[in-house]
Design an enzyme around this catalytic site. Structure first.
Site, PDB file in Angstrom:
ATOM      1  N   ASP A  45       1.418   4.711   2.353  1.00  0.00           N
ATOM      2  CA  ASP A  45       1.039   5.295   3.648  1.00  0.00           C
ATOM      3  C   ASP A  45       1.408   6.772   3.710  1.00  0.00           C
ATOM      4  OD1 ASP A  45       0.444   2.623   5.131  1.00  0.00           O
ATOM      5  OD2 ASP A  45       2.465   2.322   4.326  1.00  0.00           O
TER       6      ASP A  45
ATOM      7  N   ASP B 274       0.852  -1.186   0.000  1.00  0.00           N
ATOM      8  CA  ASP B 274       0.000   0.000   0.000  1.00  0.00           C
ATOM      9  C   ASP B 274       0.891   1.240   0.000  1.00  0.00           C
ATOM     10  OD1 ASP B 274       1.066   0.268   2.526  1.00  0.00           O
ATOM     11  OD2 ASP B 274      -0.836   0.237   3.594  1.00  0.00           O
TER      12      ASP B 274
ATOM     13  N   ASP C  85      -3.276   4.390   2.779  1.00  0.00           N
ATOM     14  CA  ASP C  85      -3.601   4.725   4.171  1.00  0.00           C
ATOM     15  C   ASP C  85      -3.310   6.198   4.411  1.00  0.00           C
ATOM     16  OD1 ASP C  85      -4.462   2.248   5.063  1.00  0.00           O
ATOM     17  OD2 ASP C  85      -2.470   1.608   5.729  1.00  0.00           O
TER      18      ASP C  85
HETATM   19  P1  8DG Z   1       4.160  -2.576   3.038  1.00  0.00           P
HETATM   20  O1  8DG Z   1       2.961  -1.688   3.070  1.00  0.00           O
HETATM   21  O2  8DG Z   1       5.098  -2.223   1.957  1.00  0.00           O
HETATM   22  O3  8DG Z   1       3.776  -4.012   3.024  1.00  0.00           O
HETATM   23  O4  8DG Z   1       4.971  -2.376   4.414  1.00  0.00           O
HETATM   24  P2  8DG Z   1       4.728  -1.293   5.540  1.00  0.00           P
HETATM   25  O5  8DG Z   1       4.432   0.043   4.932  1.00  0.00           O
HETATM   26  O6  8DG Z   1       5.854  -1.374   6.474  1.00  0.00           O
HETATM   27  O7  8DG Z   1       3.449  -1.879   6.297  1.00  0.00           O
HETATM   28  P3  8DG Z   1       2.034  -1.205   6.654  1.00  0.00           P
HETATM   29  O8  8DG Z   1       1.122  -2.352   6.988  1.00  0.00           O
HETATM   30  O9  8DG Z   1       1.565  -0.283   5.587  1.00  0.00           O
HETATM   31  O10 8DG Z   1       2.280  -0.421   8.010  1.00  0.00           O
HETATM   32  C1  8DG Z   1       3.089   0.738   8.087  1.00  0.00           C
HETATM   33  C2  8DG Z   1       3.244   1.144   9.516  1.00  0.00           C
HETATM   34  O11 8DG Z   1       2.046   1.676  10.040  1.00  0.00           O
HETATM   35  C3  8DG Z   1       3.568  -0.012  10.440  1.00  0.00           C
HETATM   36  O12 8DG Z   1       4.946  -0.121  10.623  1.00  0.00           O
HETATM   37  C4  8DG Z   1       2.952   0.347  11.756  1.00  0.00           C
HETATM   38  C5  8DG Z   1       2.016   1.473  11.438  1.00  0.00           C
HETATM   39  N1  8DG Z   1       0.665   1.219  11.920  1.00  0.00           N
HETATM   40  C6  8DG Z   1       0.141   1.811  13.031  1.00  0.00           C
HETATM   41  N2  8DG Z   1      -1.127   1.391  13.258  1.00  0.00           N
HETATM   42  C7  8DG Z   1      -1.399   0.505  12.272  1.00  0.00           C
HETATM   43  C8  8DG Z   1      -2.542  -0.270  11.976  1.00  0.00           C
HETATM   44  O13 8DG Z   1      -3.556  -0.230  12.661  1.00  0.00           O
HETATM   45  N3  8DG Z   1      -2.471  -1.068  10.877  1.00  0.00           N
HETATM   46  C9  8DG Z   1      -1.349  -1.123  10.096  1.00  0.00           C
HETATM   47  N4  8DG Z   1      -1.338  -1.932   9.022  1.00  0.00           N
HETATM   48  N5  8DG Z   1      -0.248  -0.394  10.360  1.00  0.00           N
HETATM   49  C10 8DG Z   1      -0.268   0.403  11.431  1.00  0.00           C
HETATM   50  O14 8DG Z   1       0.767   2.607  13.701  1.00  0.00           O
HETATM   51 MN    MN Z   2       2.651   0.307   3.801  1.00  0.00          MN
HETATM   52 MN    MN Z   3      -0.446   0.720   5.590  1.00  0.00          MN
END
Ligand code: 8DG
Ligand code: MN
Ligand code: MN
Length: 377
Positions: free
Chosen positions: A206, A204, A301
């Site tokens: 962020d 995703d 996100d």
């Molecule tokens: P990716 O998307 O490339 O797979 O990796 P990422 O960017 O490291 O993972 P992510 O699932 O998008 O999460 C990014 C960060 O957001 C994660 O290190 C911790 C933070 N985070 C929170 N709360 C939450 C939550 O409720 N859900 C998720 N998924 N992440 C959260 O602080």
């Molecule tokens: Mn992410």
């Molecule tokens: Mn995310």
């Protein structure tokens, strides 16, 4: 210049937040199998085992060279008996039987496919698996009751399981940047998550949004979403209201590290350039057009933070998940402090510690500063 002696052991600290974990490391052949076992433990809802395998893998990511013999692992923290057996097997036979069996297992594959649907967690996936369902099409075929998030998850399944490239993240960043500035001049948009850590692809994109004037950010999210919606850029969105203040004296519903910013899980409609859409025409399998889709769905996100909490929010949303977990564990166990995505509380002195940068937070915690590119624990 002398190369290190074969017997020279590297000192690796036991908390992920004390280590530098670059994106590209030397032991993928060991960390990937260990992370398969971690993921499988997650599917079995065995949190202890999940975290044990994640920690083992993470320690190996911090090593400056390839692990060739079991002796290379001497004095390393976090490596339990089970992980060591798996590593030994890979070093000796080139593969671990347990890992190969896991990857082939019907349960692992079904859980992977079902939790791969946006909005589906381990609990629902497991229930469906026990009812004989194996993949998203089975959900449709058998007429399972799906909530709105899961319906969007099934509809855009192929796109959402296709890695998002850095280029696509930048295109989305431009769109969100425009929206944010149109809605509130002077607002600041930061890319967080894996892309901030330097990843080439992600699941995703962020973002964290704030404004230097405290309070000006309030109520921004609906306006940003409306702007994006009006441009036809949103396929799906679900906002959760900021409840940080509201729930302070109520019972804690979420664990203390779960944050209460105003946040939005969304799916964007991203127009594709010709070269991109052409090559993926067959793979997407959802397009009515013969030339391939002219757009793809991307998970985004969005989080809005008040300026006073921006440093904590940035640190909390940059990840990796294990790095975050160990930051909070370090704060609690080694410093008697409580770290969240909003603040750092000193439990002994009974006060909050202000920070206007990530560097200051590391200093408060008595940690050496680790830049985002080395938080890939
Ligand atoms: P990716 O998307 O490339 O797979 O990796 P990422 O960017 O490291 O993972 P992510 O699932 O998008 O999460 C990014 C960060 O957001 C994660 O290190 C911790 C933070 N985070 C929170 N709360 C939450 C939550 O409720 N859900 C998720 N998924 N992440 C959260 O602080
Ligand atoms: Mn992410
Ligand atoms: Mn995310």
């Amino acid at each position: 210049k002398t190369s290190p002696k074969p017997s020279a052991h590297v000192a690796v600290k036991s908390y992920a937040c004390q280590r530098r974990s670059p994106l590209n490391h030397h032991n993928t052949f060991l960390t990937e199998p260990l992370e398969i076992l971690a993921e499988n433990a997650e599917f079995m809802e065995n949190e202890g085992r999940n975290i044990a395998f994640r920690r083992s893998a993470s320690v190996l990511k911090a090593l400056p060279r390839v692990v060739r013999r079991m002796e290379d692992l001497k004095n390393l923290p976090c490596l339990g008996g089970h992980s060591l057996r798996v590593i030994k097997e890979i070093l000796e036979d080139g593969a671990s039987q347990e890992v190969e069996t896991t990857k082939q297992s019907e349960q692992f594959q079904a859980m992977k496919a079902l939790t791969g649907v946006f909005g589906v967690g381990v609990k629902s996936a497991d229930r469906w698996f026990r009812e004989g369902l194996r993949n998203p099409s089975d959900l449709i075929r058998t007429g399972q009751k799906l909530n709105h998030t899961q319906q969007a998850g099934v509809r855009y399944y192929n796109d959402l399981n296709k890695p998002v490239t850095k280029k696509e993240a930048e295109a989305i960043s431009d769109m969100v940047g425009k929206a944010v500035r149109a809605v509130l001049p002077g607002a600041i948009l930061t890319l967080t998550g894996g892309f901030r850590r330097g990843k080439e692809v992600g699941h995703d994109v962020d973002f964290l949004i704030t404004h230097p004037e405290e309070g000006a950010e309030e109520g921004m999210m609906p306006k940003v979403l409306k702007w994006l919606e009006d441009q036809g850029l949103l396929l799906y969105q679900k906002t959760t209201r900021n409840s940080y203040l509201e729930s302070r004296d109520g019972p804690e519903r979420a664990p203390h590290h779960m944050d209460r910013f105003e946040r939005c899980f969304s799916i964007f409609k991203l127009e594709q350039t010709k070269e991109c859409s052409g090559t993926t025409a067959g793979a997407a399998g959802m397009s009515e057009q013969q030339s391939g889709p002219s757009w793809r769905a991307v998970r985004v996100d969005l989080v809005v933070s008040p300026y006073s909490q921006f440093a904590y929010a940035t640190l909390g949303w940059t990840g990796s998940k294990l790095f975050e977990r160990d930051l909070r564990r370090w704060a609690g166990q080694e410093r008697g402090m409580s770290l969240s995505n909003h603040a750092l509380y000193d439990s002994k002195r009974h006060h909050y510690l202000h920070a206007s940068s990530e560097e200051e937070i590391f200093t408060h915690l008595g940690l050496e500063y680790i830049p985002p590119s080395e938080r890939n624990a």
